[in-house]
Design an enzyme around this catalytic site. Structure first.
Site, PDB file in Angstrom:
ATOM      1  N   ASP A   1     -29.735  28.389  41.802  1.00 12.72           N
ATOM      2  CA  ASP A   1     -30.822  27.716  41.096  1.00 12.72           C
ATOM      3  C   ASP A   1     -30.252  26.631  40.177  1.00 12.72           C
ATOM      4  OD1 ASP A   1     -32.556  29.502  42.255  1.00 12.72           O
ATOM      5  OD2 ASP A   1     -32.567  30.856  40.521  1.00 12.72           O
TER       6      ASP A   1
HETATM    7  N1  URA Z   1     -30.393  34.797  42.286  1.00 13.29           N
HETATM    8  C1  URA Z   1     -31.188  34.032  41.515  1.00 13.29           C
HETATM    9  O1  URA Z   1     -32.237  34.458  41.046  1.00 13.29           O
HETATM   10  N2  URA Z   1     -30.785  32.757  41.283  1.00 13.29           N
HETATM   11  C2  URA Z   1     -29.626  32.243  41.759  1.00 13.29           C
HETATM   12  O2  URA Z   1     -29.310  31.079  41.490  1.00 13.29           O
HETATM   13  C3  URA Z   1     -28.819  33.069  42.557  1.00 13.29           C
HETATM   14  C4  URA Z   1     -29.226  34.345  42.797  1.00 13.29           C
END
Ligand code: URA
Length: 241
Positions: A109
């Site tokens: 993310d």
């Molecule tokens: N899980 C999440 O919620 N976000 C990420 O960036 C990676 C794994």
């Protein structure tokens, strides 16, 4: 392989641009200037410079990036800059054509930091990201509220996420501080960590990926920095079941 072909394969532009770089005296090989584009070299392991920048020939590219917060893992980001802008142009252009350059192995993310692998080897990307191979990934979570044992047991036993009746569970989960948790997952569902933590009644305030399989993010690789995977890194990660 001819020097102009070597530059072309490594992403320095069209064949014509690469021949031009050599003819203009912008290229040295093993410390020696070479102005003849058709000069033959053994490409494997070749060290050269282009306009003063040192490069090593890599038939395929395998890299690790310390993803900083505030970057999207997309070639066409919607809001934040792309992680691909953190890489030098030749690495973004390798191979030419529509699918040029390296691709991230899965996504983090925008606000997640940590270890991200990139490659132009489709088989490697598939192997590392396919749910079939269960490559373990370790996330360091900072939660909004103190974690308790009941939440940890639930994460290990399995929680149901909204779009899938099959519970997902953490392969390992250890409390590392009042608000801190080290969580190992072997799947990569969308926002999986954030949704799992929400499913046990807490909330992710910070998320950092520290390991993929046997590879740990090196302490000296600062946010935004990248490096090639070594032969040893590749051997250890390829030895995963
Ligand atoms: N899980 C999440 O919620 N976000 C990420 O960036 C990676 C794994």
């Amino acid at each position: 392989m001819q020097l102009q072909e070597i530059l072309f394969s490594q992403g320095f532009g069209t064949r014509r641009v690469c021949a031009g770089l050599v003819q203009q005296g912008f290229v040295t090989v093993a410390g020696v200037p070479c102005a003849e584009p058709a000069t033959e070299f053994v490409a494997d392991g070749l060290h050269f410079t282009v306009q003063g920048v040192a490069w090593e020939y890599h038939e395929k590219a395998y890299l690790m990036l310390h993803k900083p917060a505030g970057y999207e893992c997309s070639q066409k980001p919607s809001t934040y800059p792309s992680i691909y802008t953190l890489l030098p142009a030749p690495i973004r252009q390798r191979g030419g054509g529509a699918a040029a350059g390296v691709q991230a192995v899965g996504r983090l993310d925008q606000d997640t930091t940590g270890l991200l692998l990139l490659s132009d080897d489709g088989k490697f990307i598939h192997r590392m990201s396919s749910p079939k191979h269960h490559v373990p990934k370790v996330y360091e979570v900072t939660a909004k509220h103190p974690m308790d044992d009941r939440q940890i047991q639930k994460l290990l036993a399995g929680v149901v996420l909204d779009d899938d009746p099959k519970p997902v569970r953490a392969a390992a989960c250890a409390q590392t501080g009042e608000l801190q948790l080290s969580l190992t997952l072997t799947e990569g569902k969308y926002h999986q960590v954030k949704r799992m933590i929400a499913a046990v009644g807490n909330r992710v305030e910070g998320l950092h990926r520290s390991c993929i399989g046997s590879l740990a993010l090196p302490a000296d690789l600062k946010p935004g920095e990248w490096r090639w995977l070594t032969a040893q890194d590749l051997a250890s990660i390829s030895a995963l079941p």
